[in-house]
Write an enzyme that holds these catalytic residues in place. Structure first.
Site, PDB file in Angstrom:
ATOM      1  N   HIS A   1       7.621   1.694  -9.494  1.00 27.06           N
ATOM      2  CA  HIS A   1       6.803   2.113 -10.643  1.00 27.06           C
ATOM      3  C   HIS A   1       6.385   0.959 -11.560  1.00 27.06           C
ATOM      4  CE1 HIS A   1      10.766   1.944 -12.369  1.00 27.06           C
ATOM      5  NE2 HIS A   1      11.131   3.141 -11.970  1.00 27.06           N
TER       6      HIS A   1
ATOM      7  N   ASP B   1       7.149   8.965  -8.448  1.00 20.88           N
ATOM      8  CA  ASP B   1       8.318   9.025  -9.341  1.00 20.88           C
ATOM      9  C   ASP B   1       8.462  10.430  -9.931  1.00 20.88           C
ATOM     10  OD1 ASP B   1       9.631   7.003 -12.151  1.00 20.88           O
ATOM     11  OD2 ASP B   1      10.596   8.331 -10.697  1.00 20.88           O
TER      12      ASP B   1
END
Lengths: 323, 182, 421
Positions: free
Chosen positions: C231, C303
């Site tokens: 991320h 995520d």
């Protein structure tokens, strides 16, 4: 004028007109503080929940007195005795309060955004008495009133705010109010407590890290508390702060001759401000307290106790009024 | 609110003569204006009280203190109105204790305004006596309130309004009876 | 047998972009060609739709074991299927942490029994992700992990990262790091910037992430390991990754859809905008989009971080970090990246297929003999995302109520249609 306002969550979104209106409406309540009998029946039968999830004595007493003088009853909720400590969430505490049916809530909370959280979930007016490091609108309004009364007007002054701006909700609320009146704002303090990014908060702001520069030309000096709790990051040794940023009589001389000194309280004498300045002729600290009561009475009066906007108005039929 | 004028009750000249007569009555009744003070109820009671004081200064050579009273905070109907009305200031710079007070207002109707005015005065002290002076008494009392000094007493119906226009506030000077138009 | 007919087959791995039919037998693709003839098969008419290799999500949280109140393997994979994903790599920050073979096996078994899509577990790098001792990595590898990470936290020290890398390289496992400096992060709840100042919320400077990225890349240089940045959310991190790639290091990275769509200016006090890493500054968001376009960024990963509604319905600073992601990823990619002209459709498909596959050391393509995993989607279909309709147990998405043009229409995993709109 405040019809569109159902809560007072902050000063960021108040218009200049709304701010001026609140200051004007505080006037009759300032006079009221001089009455021998300080008890109205205006909000009689109304209950105001005073929900302080963060400890405070002055603001809590001010709001409680304001509600009381308007004739309202108060319901006190304090962090120490609150079930919040036992793990009850804010939302459940709020629902419990709601079930007791107050006519309004005054809330102080350690989390920025908590009053907004409450206002989104309840049908009653919410007044923010300080949320985290976000806003403390009634403080800024009483500060503005004090400036307006002492200096004759609010517009166009040079105002210096001194101290830990980064963690100060008082500073933020004041910035939002003053910037709408063409005030030139100087934010002054140690670099870690006054990041340059603060210049983007509103128009007319400059950041300086040297007190002499910060005070030069100031018409109003607002001294922020240096708190003993862990809020300052990093903490500075008191002597470090005093030597560089304490407002002493000598330093005050760098400001304009009639500069007004304000402090939201409580003052730690000998730390952020020298006693001589705090008690001196330029200090507006006592007026701030009286004005706080007047501002809070004006706000409670306007936000609490009216009928729903679309309620019928039986009383209006029997008044000799066409205006 | 739309209104339709029905008839004029007092012309400018008649207002002047009425006030003059009222001023004399007040002084007579007060036994020489000792401890006398006038309190004008906002809005139109205020210029009326000032004019009365001016008259009294003129013929009796006595300076009678004048105060202004805003009754908004003392109204009994606040929880029924949509949003709370703007509060104006009350300015009574003389002590109220032991005073011979005369409340001055333009129109006496249900009596609720005067009840509120008295509440406001009692917050300030304990007058020796309170009397009431009005330009017009239009009847329809809902509370036991009476005026000692009345300019003119008229019969009205509930659908009518007595409209008082004073130069200090309205730029013209007369009293009319008008009809509410719904 | 299943015949996917008339679709526009878009496969970056084989450089295919043509109208073709795909015949599936069992769990494999048996033939790919124009106008295939087949009897006794199930048909799926993909006219007007894109048929791509099955999307892989390198980064999702399925919460099982231990966090079943927020999500389970069953509900999470159903949500993933609705998002067009055919495989999800689930992070090890479960309760207990997936740091040994027995937890890995339980995840693998549960996924086989109840998972709607393939689940590829990621094992912890350190025991309990505590940052002290190495986890039982080789045992977990035998049980089926595809990478290691201490996600939720950074690998605690440079020294430990070096050791993890040295250990994982011969095992052929990439090391995935959630890059953050604890001392700069300290108590922060959103990206530090003008908006955090205005809201009075403690901010996390962008440098917190890039410092750790730099550290990890130095360790990758030292060890020659395969490093994947989870991320990624700042231009500073991207600059480090670009330099590492220029130096031929085996460094890859991923970006989430919320990081290429939203910015810190979108944060008010709604906890559906609170996640870690926090929403980027506008400049960083734009830099990430440029990186997605020019190939510096290898993959889009969601995520997906479910939190049951009561846990998110609190004051902003007390709320857990994380938002949902499976069901809006493709739509956001189509709207924010392709429709706006920043990327081509083919590039977007790469970010969901060949990119993630390369990170894991796999291939993802549409060809005879390949696993029959396909993502069939429309670039035209308009719809509104409503969390209330999601099979996920959680509702924490900033995109609830948002309308999109473009959606997954069907998801095929191992030859079975596991989702059809």
């Amino acid at each position: 004028m405040l019809q569109r306002l159902s809560h007072l969550l902050g000063t960021e979104n108040l218009t200049r007109e709304q701010i001026a209106f609140i200051l004007d409406q505080a006037k009759p309540f300032q006079e009221f503080q001089r009455h021998p009998l300080k008890k109205l029946a205006t909000l009689r039968g109304k209950t105001v929940a005073i929900a302080f999830f963060e400890s405070s004595t002055r603001t809590r007493i001010s709001f409680t007195t304001a509600a009381s003088r308007l004739g309202a009853d108060t319901m006190a909720l304090q962090a120490e005795s609150s079930s919040l400590k036992k793990g009850e969430s804010l939302i459940d505490t709020v629902r419990t309060l709601e079930a007791m049916r107050p006519d309004g809530i005054v809330i102080r909370h350690a989390s920025s955004g908590a009053p907004e959280f409450v206002a989104q979930r309840l049908e009653i007016p919410v007044l923010n008495a300080g949320d985290g490091t976000h806003e403390h609108p009634t403080q800024a309004l009483l500060d503005a009133l004090t400036i307006r009364d002492r200096k004759g007007k609010l517009e166009g002054w040079n105002v210096t705010i001194l101290g830990d701006i980064l963690h100060s909700r008082v500073a933020r609320s004041n910035i939002h109010v003053l910037s709408k009146f063409g005030v030139k704002i100087t934010l002054c303090g140690p670099a870690m407590w006054v990041p340059r990014e603060l210049e983007k908060l509103a128009p007319g702001i400059r950041v300086v890290h040297c007190i002499e520069e910060g005070l030069r030309g100031a018409d109003v000096v607002m001294v922020l508390r240096v708190q003993t709790e862990r809020i300052h990051e990093p903490a500075l040794a008191p002597d470090e702060y005093i030597s560089q940023f304490q407002l002493t009589p000598a330093r005050l001389k760098l400001a304009q001759p009639e500069a007004l000194v304000l402090h939201p309280g409580p003052i730690v004498r000998g730390l952020e401000i020298d006693s001589a300045v705090a008690d001196g002729p330029q200090s507006g600290v006592l007026e701030q307290v009286t004005n706080g009561l007047a501002i809070r009475m004006a706000l409670l009066y306007h936000l609490i106790g009216g009928a729903a906007a679309d309620a019928p108005h039986p009383a209006k039929d029997r008044t000799n009024a066409s205006d | 609110m739309p209104v339709v004028e029905k008839r004029q009750l007092l012309s400018a000249e008649e207002i002047g003569r009425t006030l003059s007569r009222l001023a004399h009555e007040i002084v007579e009744n007060s036994g020489g204006a000792k401890d006398l003070a006038l309190v004008g109820v906002r809005r139109r009671g205020v210029p009326l009280s000032e004019r009365l004081a001016s008259q009294i200064r003129g013929f009796a050579n006595v300076e009678v203190p004048v105060g202004t009273l805003d009754i908004t905070l003392y109204r009994d109907d606040l929880s029924t109105v949509g949003s709370h009305p703007v509060v104006q200031s009350t300015q009574i710079d003389f002590p109220v204790d032991n005073r011979d007070l005369v409340i001055v207002d333009d129109v006496l109707y249900t009596g609720r305004t005067i009840r509120a005015a008295m509440n406001g005065l009692f917050d300030l002290g304990r007058p020796r006596r309170i009397q009431l002076c009005v330009l017009i008494d239009r009847g329809h009392r809902e509370l036991p309130v009476e005026a000692s000094f009345i300019g003119r007493q008229i019969q009205t119906s509930d659908s009518e309004i007595v409209e008082v226009r004073l130069r200090e506030i309205d730029g013209e000077e007369r009293v009319m009876l008008v009809d509410r138009v719904s | 047998m299943l015949l996917i007919r008339n679709g526009r087959v878009l496969d970056p791995a084989t450089k295919t972009d043509a109208t073709l039919d795909i015949l599936i037998e069992g769990d494999r693709i048996s033939r790919v060609g124009p106008e295939l003839d087949a009897r006794d098969t199930e048909f799926f008419d993909a006219r007007g739709l894109i048929v791509a290799p099955g999307f892989i999500d390198l980064h999702g949280h399925l919460r099982e074991p231990g966090g079943e109140m927020s999500e389970t393997i069953e509900t999470g994979t159903k949500s993933a299927a609705r998002g067009g994903f055919t495989a999800v790599c689930c992070m090890p920050n479960t309760q207990p942490v997936n740091d040994n073979a027995s937890v890995t096996r339980s995840i693998v078994e549960r996924s086989a029994a109840a998972g709607a899509v393939r689940v590829w577990p990621i094992g912890a790098a350190s025991m309990g992700s505590k940052g002290e001792a190495l986890a039982e990595i080789s045992a977990m590898k035998a049980a089926g992990i595809v990478a290691v990470s201490d996600d939720g936290k950074p690998v605690a020290t440079a020294r430990l990262m070096r050791q993890v890398m040295d250990y994982c390289t011969p095992l052929g496992l990439p090391v995935i790091d959630h890059c953050e400096d604890p001392s700069l992060f300290a108590g922060g709840v959103m990206r530090e910037g003008p908006n955090s100042l205005k809201l009075g919320l403690p901010g996390i400077p962008a440098a917190s992430e890039s410092i750790c990225v730099g550290r990890d890349i130095e360790m990758a240089l030292l060890t020659g390991a395969r490093l994947h940045i989870a991320h990624m959310s700042t231009s500073g991190s991207l600059a480090y990754v670009r330099a590492a790639k220029r130096n031929k290091l085996r460094v890859t990275c991923e970006v989430t859809p919320h990081h290429f769509t939203l910015t810190d200016e979108d944060v008010r006090y709604d906890t559906n905008y609170k996640m870690n890493p926090p929403l980027p500054s506008r400049a960083d968001r734009d830099a990430l989009i440029a990186g997605l376009a020019d190939g510096s960024i290898d993959a889009i990963a969601t995520d997906h971080a479910p939190h049951h509604p009561a846990s998110k319905d609190v004051e902003f600073d007390r709320a857990p970090f994380g938002v949902l992601g499976f069901e809006t990823a493709l739509a956001l990619g189509l709207t924010e990246l392709v429709d706006s002209g920043k990327l081509s459709l083919t590039r977007l498909v790469e970010l969901f297929t060949t990119g993630p596959a390369r990170v894991l050391g796999l291939e993802r393509k549409i060809a005879a003999g390949e696993p029959a995993d396909l993502t069939i989607f429309s670039t035209e279909h308009t719809w509104t995302y409503r969390t209330a309709d999601s099979p996920s147990k959680s509702r924490n998405s900033p995109f609830d109520g948002r309308s999109f043009r473009g959606a997954p229409m069907a998801t095929v995993v191992a030859g079975r249609i596991v989702y059809r709109r």
